[in-house]
Design a protein around this motif. Structure first.
Motif: not given
Length: 243
Positions: A221-235
């Motif tokens: 979960i930590k690996t997924i969130e650290e990768y995707y959440r910044p991209i999601l914020d930009e999106y």
């Protein structure tokens, strides 16, 4: 004719599998394919025998749930995909409710809420999932992924072509392959529509992967969130006005 929905049941040494299969066969929606993908089981296989005339059964080398789901997506004949864990159960109207909604709203993906059941099939926690506004909730769902995973994978129904757009389940995540895929769906513009009904019973028991492998799950979960959440914020900043 109504579109065909394939219910994929990944199976590995699970004593609860007859309950899952029967709940899939009991769906009120008339155009169903029940596809059991045996991920190299070494026990409990005999429990599937009584259902072989009513399901499609395939066996593959053990590779984990993601590989079983991906194989099911590859070989299924349905235009829509649902996933049912072999220790959970669908309520009889599950597919009907979601297909009615999706066809009426031209939705590619929908998900719903669920009750928690114990090893004896008794509900002990109701409405376990996060609830959203009953209409126009796609933006709320996007926003929720900034802080949590609001989607129980076995509540999902998705058009098969969504997996061509977003990709399939990542076998590198043994327990959170669905969480990874939800981010990829969202970032590819696939809106996940929430239906405010309880449509599955999700089983909590000592033998489940969720109970036995918490440290590995937390790491994934930590690996997924650290990768995707910044991209999601930009999106979301770019498409802040989407509906």
């Amino acid at each position: 004719m109504l579109p065909k929905v394939t219910i994929i049941i990944p199976f590995y040494n699970d004593k609860y599998v007859p309950i899952a299969i029967q709940s899939a066969l009991d769906q009120t929606y008339p155009n169903i394919e029940v596809l059991v993908v045996d991920d190299g089981s070494t026990s409990e296989i005999e429990k599937i025998q009584p259902y072989l005339d009513h399901i499609t059964y395939v066996r593959k080398e053990n590779g984990g749930t993601a590989t079983a789901l991906n194989y099911g997506i590859e070989i299924c004949t349905g235009e829509y995909i649902a996933w049912l864990s072999s220790d959970d159960m669908f309520l009889p109207h599950k597919i009907q409710v979601q297909m009615d909604y999706m066809l009426a709203n031209n939705a590619s993906v929908s998900f719903a809420n669920y009750h928690l059941i114990d090893k004896d099939n008794q509900v002990f926690i109701e409405w376990c999932g996060k609830r959203f506004s009953p209409v126009n909730n796609a933006k709320e769902v996007y926003e929720s992924f900034r802080t949590e995973n609001p989607v129980n994978g076995c509540t999902i129904v998705a058009r098969k072509d969504v997996f061509e757009t977003a990709g399939t389940f990542n076998p590198g995540f043994l327990y959170t392959h669905d969480y990874d895929l939800w981010f990829r769906m969202l970032l590819n513009g696939v809106h996940m529509h929430y239906i405010d009904q309880v449509l599955i019973h999700f089983r909590s028991h000592e033998e489940s992967g969720t109970s036995r492998f918490q440290p590995r799950i937390r790491h994934e979960i930590k690996t997924i969130e650290e990768y995707y959440r910044p991209i999601l914020d930009e999106y979301l900043e770019k498409y802040a006005s989407f509906h």
